[in-house]
Design a protein around this motif. Structure first.
Motif, PDB file in Angstrom:
ATOM      1  N   ALA A  49       0.725  -0.833  -0.139  1.00 15.10           N
ATOM      2  CA  ALA A  49       0.078  -0.302  -0.111  1.00 15.10           C
ATOM      3  C   ALA A  49       0.734   1.599  -0.229  1.00 15.10           C
ATOM      4  CB  ALA A  49      -1.369   0.034   1.395  1.00 15.10           C
ATOM      5  N   VAL A  50       1.701   0.645   0.747  1.00 18.48           N
ATOM      6  CA  VAL A  50       2.900   2.284   0.961  1.00 18.48           C
ATOM      7  C   VAL A  50       3.270   2.764  -0.430  1.00 18.48           C
ATOM      8  CG1 VAL A  50       4.619   3.535   1.798  1.00 18.48           C
ATOM      9  CG2 VAL A  50       3.148   2.483   3.494  1.00 18.48           C
ATOM     10  N   LEU A  51       4.463   1.976  -0.684  1.00 15.98           N
ATOM     11  CA  LEU A  51       4.152   2.088  -2.233  1.00 15.98           C
ATOM     12  C   LEU A  51       3.514   1.720  -3.562  1.00 15.98           C
ATOM     13  CD1 LEU A  51       6.435  -2.163  -2.931  1.00 15.98           C
ATOM     14  CD2 LEU A  51       7.758   0.429  -1.824  1.00 15.98           C
ATOM     15  N   THR A  52       2.587   1.709  -3.135  1.00 17.58           N
ATOM     16  CA  THR A  52       0.941   2.524  -4.213  1.00 17.58           C
ATOM     17  C   THR A  52       0.850   3.557  -3.737  1.00 17.58           C
ATOM     18  OG1 THR A  52       0.115  -0.009  -4.593  1.00 17.58           O
ATOM     19  CG2 THR A  52      -1.265   1.709  -4.941  1.00 17.58           C
ATOM     20  N   HIS A  53       1.086   3.738  -2.760  1.00 16.92           N
ATOM     21  CA  HIS A  53       0.770   5.238  -2.578  1.00 16.92           C
ATOM     22  C   HIS A  53       2.521   6.101  -3.181  1.00 16.92           C
ATOM     23  CE1 HIS A  53      -0.026   9.092  -0.185  1.00 16.92           C
ATOM     24  NE2 HIS A  53       0.801   8.800  -0.063  1.00 16.92           N
ATOM     25  N   ILE A  54       3.182   6.072  -2.563  1.00 19.27           N
ATOM     26  CA  ILE A  54       4.598   6.633  -3.190  1.00 19.27           C
ATOM     27  C   ILE A  54       4.979   6.362  -4.375  1.00 19.27           C
ATOM     28  CG2 ILE A  54       6.987   6.180  -3.539  1.00 19.27           C
ATOM     29  CD1 ILE A  54       7.026   4.411  -0.753  1.00 19.27           C
ATOM     30  N   SER A  55       3.926   5.425  -5.753  1.00 22.86           N
ATOM     31  CA  SER A  55       3.894   5.143  -7.240  1.00 22.86           C
ATOM     32  C   SER A  55       3.145   6.265  -7.798  1.00 22.86           C
ATOM     33  CB  SER A  55       3.769   4.187  -7.252  1.00 22.86           C
ATOM     34  OG  SER A  55       3.617   4.135  -8.540  1.00 22.86           O
ATOM     35  N   GLN A  56       2.311   6.546  -7.041  1.00 25.97           N
ATOM     36  CA  GLN A  56       1.024   7.464  -7.143  1.00 25.97           C
ATOM     37  C   GLN A  56       1.595   8.670  -7.022  1.00 25.97           C
ATOM     38  OE1 GLN A  56      -2.660   6.865  -5.287  1.00 25.97           O
ATOM     39  NE2 GLN A  56      -2.930   4.883  -6.506  1.00 25.97           N
ATOM     40  N   SER A  57       2.098   9.446  -5.622  1.00 30.15           N
ATOM     41  CA  SER A  57       2.804  10.497  -5.477  1.00 30.15           C
ATOM     42  C   SER A  57       3.714  10.912  -6.360  1.00 30.15           C
ATOM     43  CB  SER A  57       3.606  10.104  -3.864  1.00 30.15           C
ATOM     44  OG  SER A  57       2.920   9.613  -3.199  1.00 30.15           O
ATOM     45  N   HIS A  58       4.769   9.774  -7.229  1.00 31.72           N
ATOM     46  CA  HIS A  58       5.951   9.800  -7.736  1.00 31.72           C
ATOM     47  C   HIS A  58       5.658  10.718  -9.493  1.00 31.72           C
ATOM     48  CE1 HIS A  58       8.671   8.313 -11.497  1.00 31.72           C
ATOM     49  NE2 HIS A  58       9.980   9.038 -10.434  1.00 31.72           N
ATOM     50  N   ASP A  59       4.370  10.044  -9.609  1.00 33.39           N
ATOM     51  CA  ASP A  59       3.925  10.634 -11.091  1.00 33.39           C
ATOM     52  C   ASP A  59       3.200  11.627 -10.879  1.00 33.39           C
ATOM     53  OD1 ASP A  59       4.208   7.735 -11.783  1.00 33.39           O
ATOM     54  OD2 ASP A  59       2.220   6.936 -11.681  1.00 33.39           O
ATOM     55  N   ARG A  60       2.312  12.181  -9.793  1.00 32.40           N
ATOM     56  CA  ARG A  60       2.442  13.360  -9.792  1.00 32.40           C
ATOM     57  C   ARG A  60       3.305  14.341  -9.861  1.00 32.40           C
ATOM     58  NH1 ARG A  60      -1.238  11.209  -5.855  1.00 32.40           N
ATOM     59  NH2 ARG A  60       0.037  12.297  -4.076  1.00 32.40           N
ATOM     60  N   LEU A  61       4.382  14.122  -8.975  1.00 32.90           N
ATOM     61  CA  LEU A  61       5.532  14.713  -9.051  1.00 32.90           C
ATOM     62  C   LEU A  61       6.218  14.772 -10.217  1.00 32.90           C
ATOM     63  CD1 LEU A  61       7.428  16.113  -7.110  1.00 32.90           C
ATOM     64  CD2 LEU A  61       8.631  14.360  -6.563  1.00 32.90           C
ATOM     65  N   ALA A  62       6.407  13.864 -10.854  1.00 36.38           N
ATOM     66  CA  ALA A  62       6.926  13.611 -12.256  1.00 36.38           C
ATOM     67  C   ALA A  62       5.701  15.081 -13.617  1.00 36.38           C
ATOM     68  CB  ALA A  62       7.218  12.730 -13.268  1.00 36.38           C
TER      69      ALA A  62
END
Length: 468
Positions: A49-62
Motif C-alpha cells: 500500500a505504501v509503495l502504491t501511494h509512493i508510486s502515485q505520488s511519484h507520478d504526480r511529482l513527475a
C-alpha cells in the motif's frame, strides 16, 4: 524512478528482517510460526500500500516536474530571445559608433601623414640641395687634385721615359754591335766551312766516280749485294739459323748466296732450306735512269723492257739452280740490294705476279726482306715455345710429384717440431720448479759465480765432455 527506488529499499529491509529471524533458534511452536506468517503478510500488504501511494505520488511529482520544466524552458527561450535582440541592437550601435570613431581617426591620421610628408619633403629637398652643393665642391677639389697629380705623373713619366730611351738606345747599340760582330764571325766561319765542304764534295765526287767504276764490274756488284744481304741476316738471325754459299740441291755444285734453315727435317735428316740469292743488274738500271733523266720515253721504255727481261732470266736461273723440294721450300727469294731498283721492278705491271706464278720467285728489297726475316724469326720463336711447352708440362709434373713428397716431409717436420716444443715446455716447467726451490738460497756475486762456472767448465773438459 523514485518509486522503484523506494520499493527496492523496502524489499531489502524485509529480506534483512527475515534473515535475522531465520537465524534465531527455533523455540516457537507451530502456532507462533503461523501468527508470525500472518503478521508478515499483513506487513507485506501495508508495504505494498505504501509503495502504491509512493508510486502515485511519484507520478504526480513527475507530471508537475515536466510542467514546470516546460514553463521554465519557454520562459528561458523568451528571455534569451529578448537578450539576443538587445545584444544585437547593442552590437549594431557599438559598430556604428566604432565606424564613426575610426573614420574620425583615419581623417586625423591622413592630415598628420600629409603634414609629415610635406615636412619630410621639405627636409629632403634642403638636405639634397646642401648635399649637391657639397658634392660639387668636393668634385671640383678632387678634379683639381687629380689634374695636379696627372701633371706631376706625366712629367715624371716623361723624365723616366727619356732615361729609359737613353738606356735602351745605349744597350741596343752595344747589343747590335756585339750581335753584328758575332754574326759576321759566324758567317766567316760558315763560309770557311762551306769552302771545306766544297773540297770534301770534290773528294766525295771522286769517290762516287770510283764507286761507279767499281760497280761496273759484275763480280764487284755481286759482292756488294751479298754483303748487304749478309748484314740483314746478321741483324735478325743467329749464325745457326742460316748458312752462306751452300748447295741446296743434292748432287749439284751450284751454291746459293744464303739459305735460311727452317724448322723441321726431311726423311734423310737434312734441314729444310729457304734459298735467298742477291742480284744487282746495275747496267740496265743505269740506262733506265739515264733515259728518264733525258726525258727520252722511247729509250726509257727499251731500258725498262731490258731490265724486266734481265730480272726474268735471273729468277728462272735461281729456280733452276736452287729450288728442290723437299730439300728446299717450293719458292726462293731474289734480293735486290737497292730500294730504287726494287721500286722500279715493282712498277713493271704484272712482273712480280708472273715471277711468283711461273718461277716461284719472290722479289724483295732491303726493307721488304728485313720485314720478311722478322716475320720468320717470330714464327721460329713461336715454334720453339710450342716445342718447349711439352717440356714445361713434364717439369710441372715432376714438381707436382716432388711437392707431394715435400708435403710429407713438412708433416714430419711439424710432428718433430711439436715434440721439441713439448720438451721445451717441460724444461721450462722444471726450470720454474727449480727457481721456486732456490728462492731461499742466497745468490753469489757475479765474480764468484763466473769463477765457479769456469772451474766447472774446466772440469767438464777434463772429463772429456765439451764445455758450454
Amino acid at each position: 524512478m523514485w518509486g522503484a527506488l523506494a520499493l527496492g529499499v523496502i524489499n531489502g529491509v524485509v529480506l534483512l528482517v527475515l534473515l535475522l529471524r531465520h537465524g534465531q533458534p527455533a523455540q516457537a511452536s507451530a502456532t507462533q510460526l503461523a501468527s508470525q506468517q500472518l503478521e508478515q503478510q499483513a506487513q507485506l500488504a501495508r508495504h505494498q500500500a505504501v509503495l502504491t501511494h509512493i508510486s502515485q505520488s511519484h507520478d504526480r511529482l513527475a507530471r508537475d516536474l515536466q510542467r514546470d520544466l516546460a514553463d521554465s524552458s519557454r520562459n528561458a527561450r523568451q528571455e534569451l530571445a529578448q537578450n539576443l535582440a538587445t545584444f544585437q541592437q547593442t552590437l549594431v550601435q557599438q559598430g556604428a559608433e566604432a565606424t564613426r570613431t575610426q573614420n574620425t581617426q583615419i581623417d586625423a591620421f591622413g592630415q598628420q601623414l600629409a603634414l609629415l610628408q610635406k615636412t619630410l619633403s621639405d627636409t629632403l629637398s634642403s638636405q639634397l640641395g646642401s648635399l649637391s652643393e657639397a658634392n660639387v665642391r668636393r668634385m671640383s677639389e678632387i678634379r683639381e687634385t687629380l689634374e695636379k697629380q696627372l701633371a706631376q705623373l706625366q712629367a715624371s713619366n716623361a723624365t723616366k721615359l727619356d732615361e729609359m730611351r737613353a738606356t735602351v738606345d745605349e744597350k741596343l747599340q752595344n747589343t747590335l754591335q756585339t750581335r753584328l760582330g758575332e754574326s759576321f764571325k759566324q758567317v766567316a766561319d760558315r763560309l770557311e766551312q762551306v769552302h771545306k765542304g766544297l773540297g770534301e764534295m770534290q773528294t766525295l765526287a771522286q769517290g762516287v766516280g770510283d764507286l761507279k767504276h767499281l760497280l761496273t764490274n759484275v763480280k764487284t756488284r755481286g759482292i756488294f749485294g751479298e754483303a748487304q744481304l749478309a748484314g740483314l741476316l746478321e741483324q735478325v738471325f743467329v749464325p745457326d739459323q742460316y748458312a752462306a754459299q751452300i748447295a741446296t740441291r743434292p748432287g749439284n755444285k751450284n751454291v746459293v748466296d744464303f739459305a735460311i734453315k727452317l724448322p723441321g727435317k726431311s726423311e734423310s735428316g737434312e734441314p729444310l732450306w729457304l734459298p735467298i740469292d742477291a742480284k744487282f743488274p746495275n747496267e740496265d738500271y743505269e740506262r733506265l735512269l739515264d733515259a728518264q733523266g733525258r726525258a727520252d720515253a722511247v729509250a726509257a721504255e727499251l731500258a725498262g723492257r731490258a731490265l724486266e727481261q734481265r730480272i726474268r732470266l735471273e729468277a728462272k736461273s735461281i729456280a733452276d739452280k736452287y729450288i728442290e723440294p723437299p730439300y728446299t721450300t717450293d719458292f726462293a727469294i731474289l734480293f735486290l740490294p737497292t730500294e730504287g731498283l726494287y721500286a722500279e721492278v715493282l712498277r713493271r705491271p704484272g712482273l712480280m705476279e708472273a715471277l711468283q706464278r711461273d718461277c716461284r720467285i719472290t722479289l724483295a728489297g732491303p726493307t721488304t726482306l728485313l720485314a720478311m726475316l722478322s716475320s720468320l724469326q717470330m714464327g721460329f720463336r713461336t715454334l720453339a715455345l710450342e716445342k718447349r711447352s711439352s717440356e714445361v708440362w713434364q717439369v710441372l709434373g715432376a714438381v707436382k710429384t716432388e711437392f707431394g713428397k715435400f708435403g710429407d716431409v713438412l708433416a714430419k717436420v711439424k710432428a718433430q717440431t711439436e715434440t721439441v716444443l713439448k720438451t721445451l715446455d717441460s724444461a721450462q716447467t722444471r726450470s720454474r720448479a727449480m727457481g721456486r726451490a732456490l728462492k731461499t738460497v742466497d745468490a753469489l756475486p757475479d765474480t764468484q759465480a763466473s769463477s765457479l762456472i769456469a772451474l766447472d767448465r774446466d772440469f767438464d773438459s777434463a772429463d772429456g765432455t765439451p764445455g758450454a
